[in-house]
Design a protein around this motif. Structure first.
Motif, PDB file in Angstrom:
ATOM      1  N   GLY A 130      48.822  37.884  30.680  1.00 57.84           N
ATOM      2  CA  GLY A 130      48.095  38.875  31.471  1.00 57.84           C
ATOM      3  C   GLY A 130      47.284  39.818  30.607  1.00 57.84           C
ATOM      4  N   SER A 131      47.832  40.225  29.475  1.00 57.17           N
ATOM      5  CA  SER A 131      47.093  41.152  28.616  1.00 57.17           C
ATOM      6  C   SER A 131      45.847  40.488  28.045  1.00 57.17           C
ATOM      7  CB  SER A 131      47.992  41.683  27.500  1.00 57.17           C
ATOM      8  OG  SER A 131      48.456  40.630  26.690  1.00 57.17           O
ATOM      9  N   LEU A 132      45.935  39.228  27.667  1.00 56.70           N
ATOM     10  CA  LEU A 132      44.750  38.530  27.161  1.00 56.70           C
ATOM     11  C   LEU A 132      43.672  38.436  28.230  1.00 56.70           C
ATOM     12  CD1 LEU A 132      46.426  35.620  25.181  1.00 56.70           C
ATOM     13  CD2 LEU A 132      45.319  37.640  24.249  1.00 56.70           C
ATOM     14  N   LEU A 133      44.068  38.128  29.444  1.00 55.20           N
ATOM     15  CA  LEU A 133      43.092  38.018  30.527  1.00 55.20           C
ATOM     16  C   LEU A 133      42.468  39.363  30.875  1.00 55.20           C
ATOM     17  CD1 LEU A 133      44.955  35.541  32.885  1.00 55.20           C
ATOM     18  CD2 LEU A 133      42.837  35.115  31.658  1.00 55.20           C
ATOM     19  N   VAL A 134      43.290  40.396  30.986  1.00 54.28           N
ATOM     20  CA  VAL A 134      42.778  41.710  31.373  1.00 54.28           C
ATOM     21  C   VAL A 134      41.815  42.253  30.330  1.00 54.28           C
ATOM     22  CG1 VAL A 134      43.433  44.124  31.716  1.00 54.28           C
ATOM     23  CG2 VAL A 134      44.679  42.332  32.892  1.00 54.28           C
ATOM     24  N   PHE A 135      42.186  42.188  29.066  1.00 52.75           N
ATOM     25  CA  PHE A 135      41.348  42.791  28.039  1.00 52.75           C
ATOM     26  C   PHE A 135      40.033  42.047  27.814  1.00 52.75           C
ATOM     27  CE2 PHE A 135      45.568  44.389  26.220  1.00 52.75           C
ATOM     28  CZ  PHE A 135      45.498  45.536  26.978  1.00 52.75           C
TER      29      PHE A 135
ATOM     30  N   ASP B 235      37.778  41.288  40.115  1.00 50.83           N
ATOM     31  CA  ASP B 235      37.951  40.651  41.421  1.00 50.83           C
ATOM     32  C   ASP B 235      38.722  39.339  41.279  1.00 50.83           C
ATOM     33  OD1 ASP B 235      36.394  42.713  42.489  1.00 50.83           O
ATOM     34  OD2 ASP B 235      34.552  41.568  42.203  1.00 50.83           O
ATOM     35  N   TYR B 236      38.415  38.588  40.249  1.00 50.41           N
ATOM     36  CA  TYR B 236      39.153  37.348  39.990  1.00 50.41           C
ATOM     37  C   TYR B 236      40.594  37.648  39.576  1.00 50.41           C
ATOM     38  CZ  TYR B 236      40.932  33.329  37.509  1.00 50.41           C
ATOM     39  OH  TYR B 236      41.749  32.325  37.067  1.00 50.41           O
TER      40      TYR B 236
ATOM     41  N   LEU C 237      46.797  40.779  38.845  1.00 51.69           N
ATOM     42  CA  LEU C 237      46.468  41.712  37.757  1.00 51.69           C
ATOM     43  C   LEU C 237      45.436  42.679  38.327  1.00 51.69           C
ATOM     44  CD1 LEU C 237      46.210  39.116  34.876  1.00 51.69           C
ATOM     45  CD2 LEU C 237      48.049  40.750  35.248  1.00 51.69           C
ATOM     46  N   LYS C 238      45.909  43.621  39.133  1.00 53.64           N
ATOM     47  CA  LYS C 238      45.015  44.447  39.942  1.00 53.64           C
ATOM     48  C   LYS C 238      44.474  45.678  39.225  1.00 53.64           C
ATOM     49  CE  LYS C 238      47.122  42.731  44.031  1.00 53.64           C
ATOM     50  NZ  LYS C 238      48.162  42.795  44.974  1.00 53.64           N
ATOM     51  N   GLU C 239      45.117  46.108  38.185  1.00 44.55           N
ATOM     52  CA  GLU C 239      44.698  47.310  37.464  1.00 44.55           C
ATOM     53  C   GLU C 239      44.577  47.007  35.972  1.00 44.55           C
ATOM     54  OE1 GLU C 239      43.988  50.185  38.951  1.00 44.55           O
ATOM     55  OE2 GLU C 239      44.586  49.474  40.936  1.00 44.55           O
ATOM     56  N   TYR C 240      43.724  47.772  35.296  1.00 45.40           N
ATOM     57  CA  TYR C 240      43.517  47.561  33.862  1.00 45.40           C
ATOM     58  C   TYR C 240      44.799  47.836  33.072  1.00 45.40           C
ATOM     59  CZ  TYR C 240      41.160  47.562  29.363  1.00 45.40           C
ATOM     60  OH  TYR C 240      40.770  47.253  28.091  1.00 45.40           O
ATOM     61  N   HIS C 241      45.583  48.805  33.509  1.00 43.17           N
ATOM     62  CA  HIS C 241      46.807  49.154  32.759  1.00 43.17           C
ATOM     63  C   HIS C 241      47.850  48.046  32.815  1.00 43.17           C
ATOM     64  CE1 HIS C 241      48.015  50.639  36.776  1.00 43.17           C
ATOM     65  NE2 HIS C 241      49.227  50.311  36.388  1.00 43.17           N
ATOM     66  N   TYR C 242      47.695  47.076  33.704  1.00 52.14           N
ATOM     67  CA  TYR C 242      48.615  45.937  33.716  1.00 52.14           C
ATOM     68  C   TYR C 242      48.515  45.153  32.414  1.00 52.14           C
ATOM     69  CZ  TYR C 242      49.551  46.404  38.755  1.00 52.14           C
ATOM     70  OH  TYR C 242      49.943  46.833  39.988  1.00 52.14           O
TER      71      TYR C 242
END
Length: 114
Positions: free
Chosen positions: A2-7, A68-69, A75-80
């Motif tokens: 999740g962190s790789l995807l979010v960042f 949106d994806y 993973l709805k928020e950046y802090h996730y």
């Protein structure tokens, strides 16, 4: 993961390929924007209407931004991303701490090779 995807993806603008657009014709006398107005304010709030003033061959991209994806992956928020990165760091450090602790618990008799 999740962190790789979010960042890497969260703030990116999505540019759909021609093959990824949903294409349709609105009812006669309506523009794409007027036909999809309720949808774009409700369930389709993350969709991107490419040609709002067109009266035929409307092009809609499923996502506007990377966030949106990611919302479809929960993973709805950046802090996730920070939460998931912290989980990885804590997991790695706890592994090292466990090995260190078990090595300290060894007795002198178990250290001898026979």
């Amino acid at each position: 993961m999740g962190s790789l995807l979010v960042f890497t993806t969260f703030d990116e603008v999505v540019h759909c390929k021609q093959s990824e657009f949903a294409r349709f014709n609105p009812p006669s006398g309506q523009t794409c924007a007027s036909y999809l107005a309720n949808y774009l304010q409700g369930m389709g709030h993350a969709s991107n209407l490419i040609n709002p003033e067109a009266t035929s061959d409307c092009h809609v991209c499923q996502y506007t931004r990377g966030s949106d994806y990611l919302a479809t992956l929960n993973l709805k928020e950046y802090h996730y991303g920070w939460r998931d990165a912290a989980i990885c760091v804590i997991f790695a450090l706890s592994g090292y701490a466990l090995v260190f602790g078990l090595m300290k618990l060894r007795t002198k008799a178990s250290k001898k090779a026979e």
